[in-house]
Write a protein that holds these residues in place. Structure first.
Motif, mmCIF file in Angstrom:
data_model
loop_
_atom_site.group_PDB
_atom_site.id
_atom_site.type_symbol
_atom_site.label_atom_id
_atom_site.label_comp_id
_atom_site.label_asym_id
_atom_site.label_seq_id
_atom_site.Cartn_x
_atom_site.Cartn_y
_atom_site.Cartn_z
ATOM 1 N N GLU A 120 0.852 -1.178 0.000
ATOM 2 C CA GLU A 120 0.000 0.000 0.000
ATOM 3 C C GLU A 120 0.895 1.238 0.000
ATOM 4 O O GLU A 120 1.856 1.324 0.767
ATOM 5 C CB GLU A 120 -0.905 0.007 1.232
ATOM 6 N N PRO A 121 0.593 2.212 -0.864
ATOM 7 C CA PRO A 121 1.437 3.409 -0.907
ATOM 8 C C PRO A 121 1.301 4.217 0.372
ATOM 9 O O PRO A 121 0.211 4.347 0.934
ATOM 10 C CB PRO A 121 0.903 4.186 -2.119
ATOM 11 N N ALA A 122 2.409 4.777 0.843
ATOM 12 C CA ALA A 122 2.405 5.560 2.078
ATOM 13 C C ALA A 122 1.939 6.989 1.813
ATOM 14 O O ALA A 122 1.076 7.505 2.516
ATOM 15 C CB ALA A 122 3.791 5.565 2.696
ATOM 16 N N ASP A 123 2.481 7.648 0.785
ATOM 17 C CA ASP A 123 2.056 8.993 0.455
ATOM 18 C C ASP A 123 2.377 9.281 -1.002
ATOM 19 O O ASP A 123 3.109 8.548 -1.653
ATOM 20 C CB ASP A 123 2.726 10.028 1.362
ATOM 21 N N ILE A 124 1.826 10.348 -1.526
ATOM 22 C CA ILE A 124 2.044 10.756 -2.911
ATOM 23 C C ILE A 124 3.296 11.626 -2.932
ATOM 24 O O ILE A 124 3.375 12.654 -2.255
ATOM 25 C CB ILE A 124 0.823 11.508 -3.449
ATOM 26 N N VAL A 125 4.269 11.216 -3.717
ATOM 27 C CA VAL A 125 5.557 11.892 -3.725
ATOM 28 C C VAL A 125 5.555 13.088 -4.669
ATOM 29 O O VAL A 125 6.021 14.159 -4.332
ATOM 30 C CB VAL A 125 6.681 10.903 -4.121
ATOM 31 N N GLY A 126 5.006 12.936 -5.855
ATOM 32 C CA GLY A 126 5.060 14.031 -6.820
ATOM 33 C C GLY A 126 3.739 14.191 -7.550
ATOM 34 O O GLY A 126 2.969 13.248 -7.706
ATOM 35 N N ARG A 127 3.471 15.401 -7.984
ATOM 36 C CA ARG A 127 2.270 15.706 -8.756
ATOM 37 C C ARG A 127 2.686 16.468 -10.018
ATOM 38 O O ARG A 127 3.568 17.321 -9.974
ATOM 39 C CB ARG A 127 1.289 16.548 -7.956
ATOM 40 N N ASN A 128 2.002 16.177 -11.111
ATOM 41 C CA ASN A 128 2.200 16.906 -12.360
ATOM 42 C C ASN A 128 0.834 17.277 -12.910
ATOM 43 O O ASN A 128 -0.193 16.717 -12.515
ATOM 44 C CB ASN A 128 2.946 16.059 -13.389
ATOM 45 N N GLU A 129 0.832 18.185 -13.846
ATOM 46 C CA GLU A 129 -0.398 18.564 -14.522
ATOM 47 C C GLU A 129 -0.179 18.428 -16.013
ATOM 48 O O GLU A 129 0.861 18.828 -16.537
ATOM 49 C CB GLU A 129 -0.795 20.001 -14.180
ATOM 50 N N LYS A 130 -1.174 17.855 -16.678
ATOM 51 C CA LYS A 130 -1.092 17.691 -18.122
ATOM 52 C C LYS A 130 -2.038 18.687 -18.767
ATOM 53 O O LYS A 130 -3.220 18.729 -18.447
ATOM 54 C CB LYS A 130 -1.468 16.255 -18.516
ATOM 55 N N GLN A 131 -1.508 19.483 -19.654
ATOM 56 C CA GLN A 131 -2.298 20.517 -20.309
ATOM 57 C C GLN A 131 -2.924 19.920 -21.567
ATOM 58 O O GLN A 131 -2.228 19.504 -22.487
ATOM 59 C CB GLN A 131 -1.403 21.709 -20.674
ATOM 60 N N LEU A 132 -4.251 19.845 -21.581
ATOM 61 C CA LEU A 132 -4.968 19.451 -22.777
ATOM 62 C C LEU A 132 -5.374 20.725 -23.514
ATOM 63 O O LEU A 132 -4.945 21.823 -23.159
ATOM 64 C CB LEU A 132 -6.173 18.592 -22.405
ATOM 65 N N ARG A 133 -6.212 20.632 -24.494
ATOM 66 C CA ARG A 133 -6.564 21.819 -25.265
ATOM 67 C C ARG A 133 -7.221 22.888 -24.404
ATOM 68 O O ARG A 133 -6.813 24.045 -24.406
ATOM 69 C CB ARG A 133 -7.490 21.438 -26.410
ATOM 70 N N ARG A 134 -8.251 22.489 -23.650
ATOM 71 C CA ARG A 134 -8.973 23.492 -22.867
ATOM 72 C C ARG A 134 -8.961 23.201 -21.367
ATOM 73 O O ARG A 134 -9.435 24.014 -20.592
ATOM 74 C CB ARG A 134 -10.423 23.549 -23.326
ATOM 75 N N THR A 135 -8.449 22.058 -20.991
ATOM 76 C CA THR A 135 -8.483 21.692 -19.575
ATOM 77 C C THR A 135 -7.097 21.317 -19.082
ATOM 78 O O THR A 135 -6.197 21.011 -19.867
ATOM 79 C CB THR A 135 -9.422 20.491 -19.355
ATOM 80 N N VAL A 136 -6.961 21.347 -17.783
ATOM 81 C CA VAL A 136 -5.715 20.928 -17.128
ATOM 82 C C VAL A 136 -6.062 19.690 -16.314
ATOM 83 O O VAL A 136 -6.960 19.699 -15.481
ATOM 84 C CB VAL A 136 -5.174 22.038 -16.207
ATOM 85 N N MET A 137 -5.333 18.592 -16.559
ATOM 86 C CA MET A 137 -5.607 17.318 -15.908
ATOM 87 C C MET A 137 -4.526 17.026 -14.882
ATOM 88 O O MET A 137 -3.337 16.970 -15.233
ATOM 89 C CB MET A 137 -5.656 16.207 -16.942
ATOM 90 N N PRO A 138 -4.891 16.880 -13.590
ATOM 91 C CA PRO A 138 -3.861 16.581 -12.586
ATOM 92 C C PRO A 138 -3.404 15.111 -12.689
ATOM 93 O O PRO A 138 -4.213 14.212 -12.813
ATOM 94 C CB PRO A 138 -4.571 16.835 -11.254
ATOM 95 N N LEU A 139 -2.096 14.911 -12.666
ATOM 96 C CA LEU A 139 -1.503 13.568 -12.699
ATOM 97 C C LEU A 139 -0.852 13.293 -11.362
ATOM 98 O O LEU A 139 -0.180 14.157 -10.808
ATOM 99 C CB LEU A 139 -0.472 13.450 -13.811
ATOM 100 N N VAL A 140 -1.046 12.092 -10.858
ATOM 101 C CA VAL A 140 -0.468 11.730 -9.558
ATOM 102 C C VAL A 140 0.663 10.762 -9.802
ATOM 103 O O VAL A 140 0.595 9.866 -10.566
ATOM 104 C CB VAL A 140 -1.521 11.093 -8.651
#
Length: 140
Positions: A120-140
């Motif tokens: 089981e993962p302990a915590d989220i280490v890094g976050r990124n955001e992916k830029q689509l045409r009109r929206t921003v999608m958060p990546l974990v």
């Protein structure tokens, strides 16, 4: 069960029966007898080859025993891990270069009867955001 049936789930259509599938009448009995004789010859050769391979495999399979201390290590495991074989060959051991502070307590790990555990993962280490045409999608 023939090997062809095991692989493809249907019977092999030999050159004698490459026509349409269904009820057929074979014109000459000699063709059937010759084909069955060839099949018997092929089966006999396959049996000889399988027996030869099996005898070679059986010659090479022998129990290997090592004395503790020569090339094996015996570990003192806790009672919770009594299902694990405690003697290991030297070739199975690897040098550990881990940090001494990053060990996991045995109490924290839940092991079932087959000695499997779920990570089981302990915590989220890094976050990124992916830029689509009109929206921003958060990546974990």
């Amino acid at each position: 069960m023939p090997p062809f049936v095991m692989l493809y789930g249907r019977r092999c259509r030999t050159s004698v029966c490459w026509g349409e599938i269904g009820h057929k009448e074979i014109e000459s009995l000699e063709v059937v007898q010759e084909t069955s004789l060839r099949f018997d010859h092929i089966k006999a050769r396959m049996k000889v080859a399988q027996d030869h391979q099996k005898s070679n495999a059986n010659k090479r399979q022998r129990p290997i025993q090592f004395n503790v201390g020569e090339v094996t290590y015996k570990l003192d495991l806790p009672d919770e891990l009594e299902g694990i074989y405690s003697t290991f060959h030297v070739s199975h051991l690897r040098k550990c270069l881990a940090d001494e502070m990053s060990h996991v307590l045995l109490i924290d790990i839940e092991v079932d009867e087959q000695l499997n555990y779920i990570e089981e993962p302990a915590d989220i280490v890094g976050r990124n955001e992916k830029q689509l045409r009109r929206t921003v999608m958060p990546l974990v």
